[in-house]
Each structure stands twice: as structure tokens, then as C-alpha cells.
Design a protein around this motif. Sequence first.
Motif, mmCIF file in Angstrom:
data_model
loop_
_atom_site.group_PDB
_atom_site.id
_atom_site.type_symbol
_atom_site.label_atom_id
_atom_site.label_comp_id
_atom_site.label_asym_id
_atom_site.label_seq_id
_atom_site.Cartn_x
_atom_site.Cartn_y
_atom_site.Cartn_z
ATOM 1 N N ALA A 77 0.835 -1.207 0.000
ATOM 2 C CA ALA A 77 0.000 0.000 0.000
ATOM 3 C C ALA A 77 0.867 1.254 0.000
ATOM 4 C CB ALA A 77 -0.934 -0.003 1.209
ATOM 5 N N TYR A 78 1.885 1.286 0.864
ATOM 6 C CA TYR A 78 2.773 2.457 0.890
ATOM 7 C C TYR A 78 3.569 2.575 -0.408
ATOM 8 C CZ TYR A 78 1.775 3.387 5.794
ATOM 9 O OH TYR A 78 1.156 3.702 6.970
ATOM 10 N N GLY A 79 3.985 1.455 -0.961
ATOM 11 C CA GLY A 79 4.699 1.489 -2.232
ATOM 12 C C GLY A 79 3.823 1.991 -3.363
ATOM 13 N N LEU A 80 2.580 1.554 -3.384
ATOM 14 C CA LEU A 80 1.637 2.009 -4.405
ATOM 15 C C LEU A 80 1.391 3.507 -4.297
ATOM 16 C CD1 LEU A 80 -0.230 1.055 -6.699
ATOM 17 C CD2 LEU A 80 -1.995 0.691 -4.977
ATOM 18 N N ILE A 81 1.265 3.995 -3.074
ATOM 19 C CA ILE A 81 1.086 5.442 -2.878
ATOM 20 C C ILE A 81 2.310 6.202 -3.373
ATOM 21 C CG2 ILE A 81 0.898 7.237 -1.109
ATOM 22 C CD1 ILE A 81 -0.897 5.257 0.444
ATOM 23 N N ALA A 82 3.504 5.689 -3.091
ATOM 24 C CA ALA A 82 4.727 6.349 -3.535
ATOM 25 C C ALA A 82 4.836 6.360 -5.048
ATOM 26 C CB ALA A 82 5.942 5.657 -2.915
#
Length: 89
Positions: A77-82
Motif C-alpha cells: 500500500a505504501y509502495g503504491l502510494i509512492a
Amino acid sequence: MDIVASTVMNVQRIYTFMIIGYVLLSWLPNARESFIGVFLGKLVEPYLGIFRKFIPPIGGMLDLSPILAVFALQFVAYGLIAVIGFFIN
């Protein structure tokens, strides 16, 4: 960007709660055979199955794969946001 990030984080939170609920249902006798248990199983079990291939239960009883699954979900999820933030900005 804030809308995308909040949407991704909300979906991640909901799926995490579904995983936790499914794990908690395993502590109650016959709870996984209920409507909610079957519903959560159909949504969560394919994802947990990926991690169960790599992490067998300890002593035949303690399944640590949901913990790794939640960490991986949060990481994705954090990677997708980044990544989305990189392409939008």
C-alpha cells in the motif's frame, strides 16, 4: 493525490481488518462455517494461501502467515502510494 492515498490506505485497512477477523474466527468453534466465516474465507484465503506456502504453521497449531500477510499488504500500500505520487507529481 490525497484522495488516492486515502483511498489506498482505507482499502488496506479494511482488508487488514478482514484478515484479523478471519483469524479471530478460527478461535471460535464452527465460526468459519457461518455465513460471515465463509464470506471472509472466500476473500482472504487466496491471499493468505500465498504466505502459507512459504511459512508452515509452527508446531502444527500456530500460523504466523497472517502476520506476514498484513506486513506485506502495508508495504504494498505504501509502495503504491509512492509510485502513484511519483507519476502524478
